[in-house]
Design a protein around this motif. Structure first.
Motif, PDB file in Angstrom:
ATOM      1  N   GLU A 288       1.027  -0.969  -0.108  1.00 14.50           N
ATOM      2  CA  GLU A 288       0.319  -0.063   0.149  1.00 14.50           C
ATOM      3  C   GLU A 288       0.912   1.255  -0.371  1.00 14.50           C
ATOM      4  OE1 GLU A 288      -3.851  -0.300   2.065  1.00 14.50           O
ATOM      5  OE2 GLU A 288      -2.543  -1.672   3.517  1.00 14.50           O
ATOM      6  N   ASN A 289       2.448   1.091  -0.088  1.00 13.69           N
ATOM      7  CA  ASN A 289       3.187   2.159   0.960  1.00 13.69           C
ATOM      8  C   ASN A 289       2.825   2.746  -1.111  1.00 13.69           C
ATOM      9  OD1 ASN A 289       4.990   4.036   1.312  1.00 13.69           O
ATOM     10  ND2 ASN A 289       6.697   3.187   1.356  1.00 13.69           N
ATOM     11  N   ARG A 290       2.638   4.451  -1.408  1.00 12.72           N
ATOM     12  CA  ARG A 290       2.776   4.334  -2.539  1.00 12.72           C
ATOM     13  C   ARG A 290       3.870   5.973  -2.790  1.00 12.72           C
ATOM     14  NH1 ARG A 290      -2.481   5.216  -3.944  1.00 12.72           N
ATOM     15  NH2 ARG A 290      -3.944   4.130  -2.983  1.00 12.72           N
ATOM     16  N   GLY A 291       4.434   6.366  -4.151  1.00 16.77           N
ATOM     17  CA  GLY A 291       5.531   6.384  -3.815  1.00 16.77           C
ATOM     18  C   GLY A 291       6.155   6.663  -5.689  1.00 16.77           C
ATOM     19  N   ILE A 292       7.521   7.236  -6.123  1.00 12.90           N
ATOM     20  CA  ILE A 292       8.131   7.177  -7.675  1.00 12.90           C
ATOM     21  C   ILE A 292       9.369   6.113  -6.810  1.00 12.90           C
ATOM     22  CG2 ILE A 292       9.594   8.153  -8.993  1.00 12.90           C
ATOM     23  CD1 ILE A 292       7.593  10.575  -8.107  1.00 12.90           C
ATOM     24  N   VAL A 293       9.517   5.488  -8.279  1.00 17.93           N
ATOM     25  CA  VAL A 293      11.164   3.846  -8.105  1.00 17.93           C
ATOM     26  C   VAL A 293      11.711   4.720  -9.524  1.00 17.93           C
ATOM     27  CG1 VAL A 293      11.538   1.381  -7.944  1.00 17.93           C
ATOM     28  CG2 VAL A 293      10.251   2.500  -6.856  1.00 17.93           C
ATOM     29  N   MET A 294      12.365   4.952  -9.652  1.00 20.26           N
ATOM     30  CA  MET A 294      12.999   5.262 -10.709  1.00 20.26           C
ATOM     31  C   MET A 294      14.198   3.779 -10.996  1.00 20.26           C
ATOM     32  SD  MET A 294      13.391   9.340 -10.920  1.00 20.26           S
ATOM     33  CE  MET A 294      14.351   9.244  -9.446  1.00 20.26           C
ATOM     34  N   VAL A 295      14.081   3.201 -12.257  1.00 18.85           N
ATOM     35  CA  VAL A 295      15.431   2.147 -12.421  1.00 18.85           C
ATOM     36  C   VAL A 295      15.625   2.521 -13.829  1.00 18.85           C
ATOM     37  CG1 VAL A 295      16.031  -0.100 -12.275  1.00 18.85           C
ATOM     38  CG2 VAL A 295      14.422   0.556 -10.725  1.00 18.85           C
ATOM     39  N   ASP A 296      17.564   2.456 -14.055  1.00 15.05           N
ATOM     40  CA  ASP A 296      17.887   2.811 -15.265  1.00 15.05           C
ATOM     41  C   ASP A 296      18.308   1.553 -15.647  1.00 15.05           C
ATOM     42  OD1 ASP A 296      19.274   4.616 -17.136  1.00 15.05           O
ATOM     43  OD2 ASP A 296      20.197   5.472 -16.247  1.00 15.05           O
ATOM     44  N   GLU A 297      18.381   1.383 -16.934  1.00 15.08           N
ATOM     45  CA  GLU A 297      18.243  -0.087 -17.228  1.00 15.08           C
ATOM     46  C   GLU A 297      18.187  -0.768 -16.438  1.00 15.08           C
ATOM     47  OE1 GLU A 297      19.582  -0.032 -20.842  1.00 15.08           O
ATOM     48  OE2 GLU A 297      20.862   1.908 -20.297  1.00 15.08           O
ATOM     49  N   ILE A 298      16.859  -0.779 -16.062  1.00 18.31           N
ATOM     50  CA  ILE A 298      16.004  -2.055 -16.240  1.00 18.31           C
ATOM     51  C   ILE A 298      16.319  -3.787 -16.008  1.00 18.31           C
ATOM     52  CG2 ILE A 298      14.118  -2.204 -17.708  1.00 18.31           C
ATOM     53  CD1 ILE A 298      13.798  -2.412 -13.844  1.00 18.31           C
ATOM     54  N   ASP A 299      16.053  -3.615 -17.458  1.00 16.07           N
ATOM     55  CA  ASP A 299      17.038  -5.323 -18.114  1.00 16.07           C
ATOM     56  C   ASP A 299      18.453  -5.615 -17.789  1.00 16.07           C
ATOM     57  OD1 ASP A 299      17.336  -3.114 -19.749  1.00 16.07           O
ATOM     58  OD2 ASP A 299      18.058  -4.522 -21.336  1.00 16.07           O
ATOM     59  N   LEU A 300      18.998  -5.054 -17.587  1.00 15.29           N
ATOM     60  CA  LEU A 300      20.433  -4.960 -17.312  1.00 15.29           C
ATOM     61  C   LEU A 300      20.785  -6.165 -16.272  1.00 15.29           C
ATOM     62  CD1 LEU A 300      23.515  -3.400 -16.827  1.00 15.29           C
ATOM     63  CD2 LEU A 300      22.802  -3.591 -14.184  1.00 15.29           C
ATOM     64  N   HIS A 301      21.928  -6.920 -17.418  1.00 10.01           N
ATOM     65  CA  HIS A 301      21.992  -8.473 -17.175  1.00 10.01           C
ATOM     66  C   HIS A 301      21.500  -9.815 -17.530  1.00 10.01           C
ATOM     67  CE1 HIS A 301      26.111  -7.609 -16.221  1.00 10.01           C
ATOM     68  NE2 HIS A 301      25.881  -6.833 -15.075  1.00 10.01           N
ATOM     69  N   LEU A 302      19.707  -9.171 -17.471  1.00 10.21           N
ATOM     70  CA  LEU A 302      18.422 -10.164 -17.244  1.00 10.21           C
ATOM     71  C   LEU A 302      18.556 -10.544 -18.720  1.00 10.21           C
ATOM     72  CD1 LEU A 302      15.862  -8.227 -15.674  1.00 10.21           C
ATOM     73  CD2 LEU A 302      17.632  -9.673 -14.709  1.00 10.21           C
ATOM     74  N   HIS A 303      18.613 -11.810 -18.705  1.00 10.44           N
ATOM     75  CA  HIS A 303      17.910 -12.984 -19.812  1.00 10.44           C
ATOM     76  C   HIS A 303      16.370 -12.550 -20.401  1.00 10.44           C
ATOM     77  CE1 HIS A 303      16.607 -16.684 -21.557  1.00 10.44           C
ATOM     78  NE2 HIS A 303      17.529 -17.093 -21.580  1.00 10.44           N
ATOM     79  N   PRO A 304      15.933 -12.240 -21.614  1.00 10.11           N
ATOM     80  CA  PRO A 304      15.542 -12.271 -22.411  1.00 10.11           C
ATOM     81  C   PRO A 304      14.079 -12.944 -22.299  1.00 10.11           C
ATOM     82  CG  PRO A 304      17.140 -13.515 -24.173  1.00 10.11           C
ATOM     83  CD  PRO A 304      17.611 -13.044 -22.686  1.00 10.11           C
ATOM     84  N   LYS A 305      14.572 -14.412 -21.611  1.00 11.21           N
ATOM     85  CA  LYS A 305      12.963 -14.336 -20.743  1.00 11.21           C
ATOM     86  C   LYS A 305      12.561 -13.665 -19.904  1.00 11.21           C
ATOM     87  CE  LYS A 305      12.401 -18.895 -20.664  1.00 11.21           C
ATOM     88  NZ  LYS A 305      12.918 -20.528 -20.445  1.00 11.21           N
ATOM     89  N   TRP A 306      13.432 -13.421 -19.132  1.00  5.99           N
ATOM     90  CA  TRP A 306      12.705 -12.701 -17.571  1.00  5.99           C
ATOM     91  C   TRP A 306      12.613 -11.173 -18.235  1.00  5.99           C
ATOM     92  CZ3 TRP A 306      16.438 -12.890 -12.414  1.00  5.99           C
ATOM     93  CH2 TRP A 306      15.578 -12.449 -11.626  1.00  5.99           C
ATOM     94  N   GLN A 307      13.173 -10.420 -19.135  1.00  8.06           N
ATOM     95  CA  GLN A 307      13.369  -9.587 -19.766  1.00  8.06           C
ATOM     96  C   GLN A 307      10.820  -9.181 -20.172  1.00  8.06           C
ATOM     97  OE1 GLN A 307      15.577  -7.372 -22.852  1.00  8.06           O
ATOM     98  NE2 GLN A 307      17.034  -8.932 -21.927  1.00  8.06           N
ATOM     99  N   MET A 308      11.008 -10.441 -20.661  1.00  9.08           N
ATOM    100  CA  MET A 308       9.624 -10.033 -21.292  1.00  9.08           C
ATOM    101  C   MET A 308       8.897 -10.260 -19.898  1.00  9.08           C
ATOM    102  SD  MET A 308       9.510 -12.948 -23.753  1.00  9.08           S
ATOM    103  CE  MET A 308       8.096 -12.472 -24.203  1.00  9.08           C
TER     104      MET A 308
END
Length: 419
Positions: A288-308
């Motif tokens: 229930e916590n509200r706010g803003i989360v920013m992530v640069d290069e969210i797919d960093l090192h992630l396998h394509p299956k996980w990126q999807m």
């Protein structure tokens, strides 16, 4: 707190631009009315997701920094953030103009403000070789930000993670120093050597405390849902060095021994859950916590299956968080709708312009997405194969039947027939 939109002037690659954002409380039906400052668009399936998409050097990270500074409000002057080359400098300009960030936020009861809307106006002033952060809003607006001056307040929750994010050792030194707690949560966007807080530096305290045990259970369950089927299971057990163990098919591995992909994701996720726990209002569940989360290069090192699936999982498991992330992955793009995507295009004088393009990209495969205006590729074939295909096409057009057969064979067998 969610960001509705931001107006940027003379900031890094942006000369003058206005960008609006999706969030869970945005009234998509009324957006775009004459008295509204938001653009009109349909409600996406995942209304709390925003993907920033652009070529290298066109302002993705700069936009995250602009949001972070604006969201600090009048505390920005005392934040401990030292701006470096944030003011735009154009050729032939002797004295650069100040950069201006004007943002509009949607607030909630946990922000302890008198109204549902709040504004922020930040100027970055040039002073010789230095740049200074200044609050440029009127005193009446500054008063609404009063709770931001309290480090113990759960108001104005925001966290930011850079592409260079890394997790410190368990004996992590405190890095807050002269900066406020809120500024420390986004410091990684401005300082490359800023490290994240791993799970083993804070979660054991929640497990050992009777008062915090409920939140410990919530963290463990939430962590399991966020990791899903892609990663090793969080066991909750620690080895002799105090590192948490992750298990799969009977094997257990400590966090430092996991692959880069798992550590990259678990690193910022563990830090985020810490801040969610510390700022969640009393009596509320973590989700229930509200706010803003920013992530640069969210797919960093992630396998394509996980990126999807990574963004859908984050959006559904933390539905009250407004996510603003960047990526270069067509698999990330294909999981979203055009309303979720903010594209930075080249403007005049090496500037960037942010806009949305109405392209039904959701569900397309990676090759199809790369050929849309989101990426602008003319072909996804390797240059050598592309030239060979063109040469065969010219021969076939002149009546060479053997060339025509080779083209058909190459098209049906993935170009293996082209030597």
């Amino acid at each position: 707190m969610y960001i509705d939109h931001i107006e940027i002037e003379n900031f890094r690659t942006f000369r003058k631009s206005k960008i609006s954002f999706c969030h869970a409380d945005r009234d998509f039906e009324k957006a775009g009315e004459p008295d509204s400052k938001e653009e009109k668009m349909p409600r996406p399936r995942l209304p709390n997701l925003n993907l920033l998409l652009a070529n290298n050097g066109h302002g993705k990270t700069s936009l995250l920094r602009a949001i972070a500074l604006a969201a600090l409000g009048p505390t920005v002057r005392h934040s401990g953030i030292y701006p470096y080359r944030l003011i735009r400098r154009e050729a032939g300009q002797k004295v650069p103009k100040p950069a201006v960030l004007k943002a509009y936020f949607h607030t909630h009861p946990q922000d302890h403000t008198p109204s549902a809307k709040i504004e922020s106006c930040i100027e970055i002033m040039p002073r010789g070789d230095l740049e200074l952060l200044e609050w440029a809003g009127p005193d009446a607006i500054a008063a609404a930000w009063q709770s931001a001056f309290s480090d113990s307040s759960d108001a104005f929750f925001m966290v930011g993670y850079a592409a260079t994010r890394r997790v410190s050792k368990s004996n992590r030194p405190e890095q807050i120093g002269k900066s406020s707690v809120r500024a420390a949560r986004v410091m990684g966007l401005f300082e490359e050597d800023y490290t994240l807080r791993p799970l083993n530096t804070w979660l054991p305290r929640y497990m050992a405390s009777k008062q915090l045990k409920g939140r410990y259970v919530q963290v463990v369950n939430l962590l399991g849902r966020l990791l899903g089927r892609h990663a090793w299971d969080f066991t909750g057990r620690q080895d002799e060095a105090g590192e948490y163990l992750y298990g799969k098919k009977g094997a257990e591995v400590p966090f430092p021994a996991l692959s880069d992909g798992y550590r990259a994701f678990l690193g910022w996720l563990g830090d985020l859950l810490y801040h969610v726990c510390e700022t969640c209002p009393s009596g509320k569940k973590l989700v229930e916590n509200r706010g803003i989360v920013m992530v640069d290069e969210i797919d960093l090192h992630l396998h394509p299956k996980w990126q999807m699936t990574v963004l859908q999982t984050l959006a559904k498991e933390l539905p009250n968080i407004q996510f603003i992330v960047t990526s270069h992955s067509p698999l990330i793009v294909g999981a979203l709708e055009w309303m979720n995507i903010i594209l930075m295009k080249p403007g005049t004088k090496q500037s960037s312009i942010a806009r949305r393009i109405e392209w039904a990209v959701h569900g397309l495969d990676a090759d199809q997405i790369l050929l849309t205006d989101f990426f602008g590729l003319a072909s996804t074939r390797a240059p050598g194969k592309k030239r060979a295909l063109k040469e065969l096409s010219l021969k076939a057009r002149d009546g060479d039947t053997e060339a025509a057969k080779q083209i058909l064979q190459a098209m049906s067998s993935g170009m293996e027939g082209l030597k």
